[in-house]
Design an enzyme around this catalytic site. Structure first.
Site, PDB file in Angstrom:
ATOM      1  N   LYS A  35      17.679 -21.383 -44.640  1.00 36.18           N
ATOM      2  CA  LYS A  35      18.006 -21.744 -43.266  1.00 36.18           C
ATOM      3  C   LYS A  35      17.008 -22.803 -42.790  1.00 36.18           C
ATOM      4  O   LYS A  35      15.826 -22.758 -43.166  1.00 36.18           O
ATOM      5  CB  LYS A  35      17.930 -20.485 -42.387  1.00 36.18           C
ATOM      6  CG  LYS A  35      18.414 -20.676 -40.966  1.00 36.18           C
ATOM      7  CD  LYS A  35      18.452 -19.341 -40.222  1.00 36.18           C
ATOM      8  CE  LYS A  35      18.947 -19.498 -38.797  1.00 36.18           C
ATOM      9  NZ  LYS A  35      19.024 -18.206 -38.081  1.00 36.18           N
ATOM     10  N   SER A 109      23.311 -17.231 -35.966  1.00 38.20           N
ATOM     11  CA  SER A 109      22.960 -18.626 -36.091  1.00 38.20           C
ATOM     12  C   SER A 109      22.798 -19.085 -37.538  1.00 38.20           C
ATOM     13  O   SER A 109      22.764 -20.285 -37.796  1.00 38.20           O
ATOM     14  CB  SER A 109      21.676 -18.919 -35.319  1.00 38.20           C
ATOM     15  OG  SER A 109      20.587 -18.217 -35.870  1.00 38.20           O
ATOM     16  N   SER A 134      21.702 -12.791 -36.113  1.00 41.22           N
ATOM     17  CA  SER A 134      21.990 -14.089 -36.743  1.00 41.22           C
ATOM     18  C   SER A 134      22.189 -14.037 -38.250  1.00 41.22           C
ATOM     19  O   SER A 134      22.491 -15.062 -38.859  1.00 41.22           O
ATOM     20  CB  SER A 134      20.886 -15.083 -36.425  1.00 41.22           C
ATOM     21  OG  SER A 134      21.019 -15.531 -35.109  1.00 41.22           O
TER      22      SER A 134
END
Lengths: 428, 91
Positions: A35, A109, A134
């Site tokens: 990420k 996310s 997330s």
């Protein structure tokens, strides 16, 4: 499978689905995706924000260091909501598309990581991170496994903070076993993060004891898509068939969890984001003078932060202000304790808690554009309780609704991550 | 006299356009109303939890270790002079 095959596949998938913000071509190691809020030495790390877009970290996060030591390399940095501020991975400059239906979002996310694992035929896992759901949300929407460990079992050193008391680095993977093996590598104490005090996670053997699963009645009373509910009910039947006992339980503080989560998260976010001032790193503006020192900061921040980041900074600043701090921030922290007490009580009766991961399937981009901020925040209603309480949780694909994946959410008591993985594996 | 949203933006060091200011003022109003539900939580006698898990005081041995060089630390900014970060001129 070779590194070059992984790189080639990632390039093709990225053209079609926008999973990566930065894509590399490492010559050594097994390339894996991270990420974009996890610092990687010499590789751009933006956390999905324009204000950090030019940033190249001069160091590796602990999780990157640990994976490199085991023969992995950085394939690229995956798309995410700006600083993690979102449920759908649309609050950013690179919006990934759901591989099951490109008109729909990946979820946020950690949308890029989950979408990539869902679409790839070669990758087994990617590194993700959760503050309020997330990892679980995009895992559910994309039909992959999402494993979020107990708070403090994985070092946050080198993670670009959203909310320090809530942030957890974890994994999205093809299977529970793949997630488990990856968590074993990245977990364990780190003297660079004083909140990382949990023991190293050990990939556990198959489950051998009898398990009782609790289903909170207050959670099923939330507004849940009937087709998602149907898939969840089927999953519960499957758990029963696997020999597990099912029991209704109560988490009485449920109605307060969502507000408490957002208040704590935004209060912390607004202080964390104070460091982005256009001087030491990230986006800048010409140093024109004459005003107050802070006028320059305000201009840079006004120009480069996205709308959701600004909204959250304003809210987070408000709930910490004199006169409001007790009403919002302190009260939210008390609710966190209430929620922890509720979970501790529940885990005296049951080993694992189960619920649908998300109340909906992945929405279309058009549907998302019509939501108000509070409607978007409300979609996190089933993922925030575990995140506020810091307990480990696992989202596993459990069938489909309207042709899109649905997630089964399993939760365990603090530091019972191994049991969580065992039950997840047993579910299959 | 400033509206509350102007004061908030100033404290948060955010320069907002007129459109943003009006939109956020409206958004914040709705969101804070939704947050007000926490006042109803039965928290009498409950202590605020700053973290989800109990944390011990941690320390590490006071030994000299390698750290980032000044050049490396300054690599990410164009606003620098003589090995220092350079700020905006002020009145």
């Amino acid at each position: 499978m070779s590194a070059s095959e992984i790189i080639e596949e990632a390039k093709k998938l990225n053209e079609k689905f926008n999973f990566f913000i930065t894509l590399e071509a490492p010559r050594e190691g097994i390339p894996i995706a991270f990420k974009d809020n996890i610092c990687t030495k010499g590789i751009k790390t933006s956390a999905g924000s324009k204000i950090l877009e030019p940033y190249v970290p001069p160091f590796d996060a602990t999780v990157v260091e640990r994976l490199k030591a085991k023969g992995f390399s950085v394939l690229g940095k995956t798309a995410m909501d700006e600083f993690g501020f979102g449920t759908f991975c649309v609050n950013t400059f690179r919006v990934p598309k759901n591989p099951h239906d490109p008109k729909r979002a990946c979820g946020g996310s950690s949308g890029g990581s989950a979408g990539y694992i869902a679409a790839s035929k070669l990758a087994k896992f990617a590194i993700a991170q959760s503050t309020g759901g997330s990892i679980s949300a995009p895992a559910s929407f994309c039909g992959v496994v999402g494993l979020t460990p107990t708070y403090g079992r994985v070092s946050r050193y080198g993670l670009i903070d959203y909310a320090n008391s809530l942030d957890k680095i974890g994994v999205v993977a093809k299977t529970v076993r793949d997630a488990s093996k990856a968590l074993e590598i990245i977990s364990g104490p780190d003297n660079k993060d004083e909140t990382c005090q949990g023991a190293q996670f050990k990939d556990p053997p198959a489950l051998s004891k009898k398990i009782t699963i609790g289903i909170p009645k207050e959670w099923l009373a939330q507004k849940i898509d009937p087709d998602v509910r149907k898939a969840f009910d089927e999953a519960v039947k499957k758990l029963e068939t696997a020999g597990m006992q099912i029991k209704e339980i109560s988490i009485p503080s449920t109605p307060y969890a969502l507000a408490a989560y957002y208040i704590i998260a935004l209060a912390e976010a607004s202080t964390n984001l104070a460091k982005y001032c256009g001087l030491r790193y990230g986006a800048t503006l010409p140093l024109e003078g004459g005003g107050e020192f802070w006028e320059y900061f305000s201009k840079v921040r006004g120009k480069y932060f996205g709308a959701e980041a600004k909204r959250r900074i304003l809210l987070g600043t408000f709930v910490r202000m004199a006169g409001y701090c007790d009403k919002y921030y302190i009260q939210a922290q008390k609710v966190r304790q209430l929620l922890i007490n509720d979970f501790k009580k529940a885990f005296k009766e049951v080993d694992i808690i189960a619920a649908p991961t998300m109340p909906i399937i992945a929405p279309t981009f058009d549907e998302i554009s019509k939501l108000t901020p509070i409607e978007e925040y409300s979609m996190d209603v089933l993922t925030v309780p575990a995140n506020v309480a810091g307990i480990p949780h696992l989202s596993i694909p459990c069938g489909t609704a309207k042709g899109m994946p649905v997630g089964l959410h399993l939760m365990a008591d603090h530091n019972n991550d191994e049991l969580l993985v065992q039950v997840g594996e047993k579910y299959g | 006299m400033d509206e509350p949203i102007d004061k908030l933006a100033r404290i948060a060091r955010l320069e907002l356009t007129k459109e943003e200011r009006d939109k956020f003022a409206k958004d914040l109003d709705g969101i804070l109303k939704a947050f007000d539900i926490i006042a109803k939580a039965p928290t009498k006698g409950i202590k605020p939890a700053t973290h989800a898990v109990p944390l011990k005081q941690m320390g590490r041995k006071d030994v000299v270790a390698e750290s980032m060089s000044r050049d490396e630390a300054l690599k990410n900014t164009e606003h620098k002079e003589d090995g220092f970060v350079k700020g905006p001129p002020t009145k």
